[in-house]
Design a protein around this motif. Structure first.
Motif, PDB file in Angstrom:
ATOM      1  N   ASP A 176     -20.335   4.974  -2.054  1.00  0.00           N
ATOM      2  CA  ASP A 176     -20.819   3.931  -1.146  1.00  0.00           C
ATOM      3  C   ASP A 176     -22.331   4.035  -0.950  1.00  0.00           C
ATOM      4  O   ASP A 176     -23.026   3.012  -0.863  1.00  0.00           O
ATOM      5  CB  ASP A 176     -20.113   4.023   0.206  1.00  0.00           C
ATOM      6  CG  ASP A 176     -18.674   3.538   0.147  1.00  0.00           C
ATOM      7  OD1 ASP A 176     -18.304   2.910  -0.874  1.00  0.00           O
ATOM      8  OD2 ASP A 176     -17.924   3.785   1.108  1.00  0.00           O
ATOM      9  N   LYS A 215      -7.933   3.575  -5.720  1.00  0.00           N
ATOM     10  CA  LYS A 215      -7.310   2.790  -4.646  1.00  0.00           C
ATOM     11  C   LYS A 215      -6.635   3.716  -3.632  1.00  0.00           C
ATOM     12  O   LYS A 215      -6.696   3.476  -2.423  1.00  0.00           O
ATOM     13  CB  LYS A 215      -6.295   1.818  -5.234  1.00  0.00           C
ATOM     14  CG  LYS A 215      -6.908   0.638  -5.977  1.00  0.00           C
ATOM     15  CD  LYS A 215      -5.831  -0.279  -6.539  1.00  0.00           C
ATOM     16  CE  LYS A 215      -6.440  -1.453  -7.292  1.00  0.00           C
ATOM     17  NZ  LYS A 215      -5.393  -2.325  -7.892  1.00  0.00           N
ATOM     18  N   ASP A 221      -9.372   5.307  -1.557  1.00  0.00           N
ATOM     19  CA  ASP A 221      -9.928   4.328  -0.615  1.00  0.00           C
ATOM     20  C   ASP A 221      -9.007   4.148   0.588  1.00  0.00           C
ATOM     21  O   ASP A 221      -9.474   4.062   1.734  1.00  0.00           O
ATOM     22  CB  ASP A 221     -10.127   2.975  -1.317  1.00  0.00           C
ATOM     23  CG  ASP A 221     -11.282   3.001  -2.303  1.00  0.00           C
ATOM     24  OD1 ASP A 221     -12.119   3.917  -2.215  1.00  0.00           O
ATOM     25  OD2 ASP A 221     -11.339   2.108  -3.172  1.00  0.00           O
ATOM     26  N   ALA A 222      -7.698   4.107   0.320  1.00  0.00           N
ATOM     27  CA  ALA A 222      -6.735   3.960   1.413  1.00  0.00           C
ATOM     28  C   ALA A 222      -6.769   5.184   2.323  1.00  0.00           C
ATOM     29  O   ALA A 222      -6.739   5.057   3.563  1.00  0.00           O
ATOM     30  CB  ALA A 222      -5.328   3.755   0.849  1.00  0.00           C
ATOM     31  N   TRP A 223      -6.831   6.361   1.745  1.00  0.00           N
ATOM     32  CA  TRP A 223      -6.914   7.582   2.550  1.00  0.00           C
ATOM     33  C   TRP A 223      -8.164   7.571   3.427  1.00  0.00           C
ATOM     34  O   TRP A 223      -8.108   7.956   4.596  1.00  0.00           O
ATOM     35  CB  TRP A 223      -6.957   8.801   1.635  1.00  0.00           C
ATOM     36  CG  TRP A 223      -5.629   9.187   1.062  1.00  0.00           C
ATOM     37  CD1 TRP A 223      -4.430   8.608   1.316  1.00  0.00           C
ATOM     38  CD2 TRP A 223      -5.381  10.254   0.140  1.00  0.00           C
ATOM     39  NE1 TRP A 223      -3.437   9.233   0.611  1.00  0.00           N
ATOM     40  CE2 TRP A 223      -3.990  10.255  -0.126  1.00  0.00           C
ATOM     41  CE3 TRP A 223      -6.183  11.181  -0.492  1.00  0.00           C
ATOM     42  CZ2 TRP A 223      -3.396  11.167  -0.998  1.00  0.00           C
ATOM     43  CZ3 TRP A 223      -5.598  12.091  -1.360  1.00  0.00           C
ATOM     44  CH2 TRP A 223      -4.221  12.081  -1.602  1.00  0.00           C
ATOM     45  N   GLU A 224      -9.280   7.138   2.842  1.00  0.00           N
ATOM     46  CA  GLU A 224     -10.542   7.154   3.576  1.00  0.00           C
ATOM     47  C   GLU A 224     -10.507   6.158   4.735  1.00  0.00           C
ATOM     48  O   GLU A 224     -11.063   6.424   5.809  1.00  0.00           O
ATOM     49  CB  GLU A 224     -11.702   6.846   2.631  1.00  0.00           C
ATOM     50  CG  GLU A 224     -13.074   7.131   3.218  1.00  0.00           C
ATOM     51  CD  GLU A 224     -13.313   8.608   3.498  1.00  0.00           C
ATOM     52  OE1 GLU A 224     -14.205   8.909   4.315  1.00  0.00           O
ATOM     53  OE2 GLU A 224     -12.607   9.470   2.911  1.00  0.00           O
ATOM     54  N   ARG A 225      -9.855   5.019   4.543  1.00  0.00           N
ATOM     55  CA  ARG A 225      -9.726   4.054   5.634  1.00  0.00           C
ATOM     56  C   ARG A 225      -8.848   4.604   6.750  1.00  0.00           C
ATOM     57  O   ARG A 225      -9.133   4.424   7.944  1.00  0.00           O
ATOM     58  CB  ARG A 225      -9.145   2.738   5.116  1.00  0.00           C
ATOM     59  CG  ARG A 225     -10.108   1.914   4.262  1.00  0.00           C
ATOM     60  CD  ARG A 225      -9.581   0.500   4.058  1.00  0.00           C
ATOM     61  NE  ARG A 225      -8.274   0.476   3.404  1.00  0.00           N
ATOM     62  CZ  ARG A 225      -8.099   0.446   2.088  1.00  0.00           C
ATOM     63  NH1 ARG A 225      -9.151   0.439   1.281  1.00  0.00           N
ATOM     64  NH2 ARG A 225      -6.885   0.423   1.570  1.00  0.00           N
ATOM     65  N   GLU A 226      -7.771   5.286   6.374  1.00  0.00           N
ATOM     66  CA  GLU A 226      -6.842   5.828   7.370  1.00  0.00           C
ATOM     67  C   GLU A 226      -7.418   7.055   8.076  1.00  0.00           C
ATOM     68  O   GLU A 226      -7.232   7.229   9.285  1.00  0.00           O
ATOM     69  CB  GLU A 226      -5.519   6.200   6.698  1.00  0.00           C
ATOM     70  CG  GLU A 226      -4.750   5.011   6.130  1.00  0.00           C
ATOM     71  CD  GLU A 226      -3.598   5.442   5.253  1.00  0.00           C
ATOM     72  OE1 GLU A 226      -3.376   6.676   5.127  1.00  0.00           O
ATOM     73  OE2 GLU A 226      -2.930   4.569   4.673  1.00  0.00           O
ATOM     74  N   SER A 227      -8.093   7.894   7.309  1.00  0.00           N
ATOM     75  CA  SER A 227      -8.643   9.143   7.858  1.00  0.00           C
ATOM     76  C   SER A 227     -10.051   9.347   7.324  1.00  0.00           C
ATOM     77  O   SER A 227     -10.254  10.045   6.322  1.00  0.00           O
ATOM     78  CB  SER A 227      -7.761  10.341   7.477  1.00  0.00           C
ATOM     79  OG  SER A 227      -6.433  10.174   7.915  1.00  0.00           O
ATOM     80  N   PRO A 228     -11.044   8.737   7.944  1.00  0.00           N
ATOM     81  CA  PRO A 228     -12.420   8.877   7.463  1.00  0.00           C
ATOM     82  C   PRO A 228     -12.836  10.346   7.335  1.00  0.00           C
ATOM     83  O   PRO A 228     -12.573  11.157   8.230  1.00  0.00           O
ATOM     84  CB  PRO A 228     -13.240   8.154   8.540  1.00  0.00           C
ATOM     85  CG  PRO A 228     -12.286   7.164   9.134  1.00  0.00           C
ATOM     86  CD  PRO A 228     -10.951   7.840   9.118  1.00  0.00           C
TER      87      PRO A 228
END
Length: 293
Positions: A199, A231, A234-241
Motif C-alpha cells: 500500500d 485476497k 487482504d481479508a485478514w488485514e481488513r478483519e485484523s489490521p
C-alpha cells in the motif's frame, strides 16, 4: 428536513506534501534498514536494478537513488529492463523516463512472449515459464557486465504471500528471502523493499507519478494461486489490521526446535539415553526382538 453530511474537504496541497514527505522518509528508513540487516550492498558494488515498469520496481529504483546520495558506502546503479516483445508494449516509456533522470540504463531485447505463448496452452498460467525465461536473461546480462548485486522489487507482502503459496500448494515452509545466492552461486539477489508494505508503494508511485506500464502477458490472468493468497491476506488485514506485519516479522524469527524437520534440528539426540536407537525399519517392520529382562 434531512440534512446531508458535508463531504470531506480535499487535503490541501501543503498537507499532501507533508504526507508525501513522511511516506518518502518511511520508505527510505525501511529500505535502509533492510540493506543494513541483510548486508545487501557493500562498498564498490555494481547494483543492477531490474526495472519492469511496474510500481514496485519504479519505487525500488527511486529509493535506491535517494539513498545512494547519502549512503555510507559507494556503489553504482544501472537500471535494466527486459523488453519481452509483448504486443503493444510501449518501448519508449522506460528509456524516456530514465533519460530524464540521468540514470545509467540498458534495455535487453528478447522475445520471450512468443516462446511462452507457443509453449503454454491457451488459458493456462504463463507466470512460471515467463519468470524463468526473464530470470535467465537478466542473470546472463548481469554475469556478462560484472554486476555484483541484482536488485528486485519484491516487497513485504510478496514475501508473506510466497510463504503461504509454498505452504498451501507445495507443502513446505519456505519463502522469498531478502537476500539470495543463485543456484549456480554466481549471483547475489537482493530485495531492498523487504520491509515495505505494498500500500505504501502504491501511494508513493501515485505521488511520484511514475509512468506505469501494465503487464498484459501474465498480470491480467485471473484465478492465479498468488491472487488467491493475496485476497486471503487482504481479508485478514481488513478483519485484523496488522496481521500481515505480524506474519512478516514471524518469518524472521524461526525456531527449528518448535517445528518438525529432523534435518534442521537433531531430534534423535534430544533427551536420548545411552545406547543406539532402532531405525525406522525396526519400528515399521513389526519384528519381534529379544529384550533383556
Amino acid at each position: 428536513m434531512n440534512v446531508l453530511p458535508l463531504a470531506e474537504p480535499p487535503p490541501r496541497a501543503d498537507q499532501r506534501r507533508r504526507e508525501q514527505h513522511k511516506l518518502g522518509k518511511r520508505l527510505r528508513h525501511q529500505v535502509g534498514r533492510a540493506i543494513a540487516d541483510f548486508g545487501m550492498i557493500e562498498d564498490g558494488d555494481k547494483v543492477m536494478v531490474c526495472l519492469s515498469g511496474g510500481k514496485d520496481s519504479y519505487t525500488l529504483l527511486d529509493i535506491l537513488l535517494q539513498l545512494q546520495k547519502k549512503a555510507p558506502v559507494a556503489f553504482s546503479i544501472t537500471a535494466v529492463n527486459l523488453d519481452q516483445k509483448q504486443p503493444g508494449f510501449p518501448a519508449h516509456v522506460l528509456p524516456d523516463y530514465l533519460r530524464s533522470l540521468g540514470v545509467d540504463f540498458h534495455v535487453i531485447e528478447q522475445d520471450t512472449y512468443s516462446v511462452v505463448s507457443r509453449v503454454i496452452p491457451e488459458g493456462k498460467t504463463m507466470c512460471s515459464l515467463c519468470s524463468r525465461l526473464r530470470r535467465g536473461a537478466l542473470y546472463t546480462y548481469a554475469a556478462q557486465h560484472g554486476f555484483t548485486k541484482i536488485a528486485l522489487g519484491h516487497h513485504r507482502d510478496d514475501l508473506v504471500a510466497t510463504f503461504f503459496l509454498n505452504l498451501f500448494f507445495h507443502a513446505k515452509l519456505s519463502g522469498m528471502p531478502p537476500k539470495l545466492l543463485s543456484d549456480d552461486g554466481r549471483h547475489v539477489v537482493i530485495r531492498p523493499l523487504a520491509y515495505v508494505r505494498e500500500d505504501d508503494i502504491a501511494a508513493h508511485a501515485e505521488a511520484r507519478a511514475f509512468p506505469i506500464i501494465p503487464c498484459n502477458l501474465c498480470g491480467s490472468q485471473e484465478n492465479l494461486q498468488r491472487k488467491q493468497v493475496m485476497k486471503m491476506l487482504d481479508a485478514w488485514e481488513r478483519e485484523s489490521p496488522g496481521r500481515v506485519e505480524t506474519i512478516a516479522r514471524a518469518l524472521g524469527d524461526i525456531r527449528p526446535s518448535q517445528l518438525s524437520d529432523p534435518k534442521l534440528f537433531d531430534f534423535l539426540a534430544l533427551g536420548a539415553r545411552d545406547g543406539a536407537l532402532p531405525d525406522a525399519h525396526a519400528w515399521l517392520g513389526g519384528e519381534t526382538h529379544d529384550r533383556a529382562t
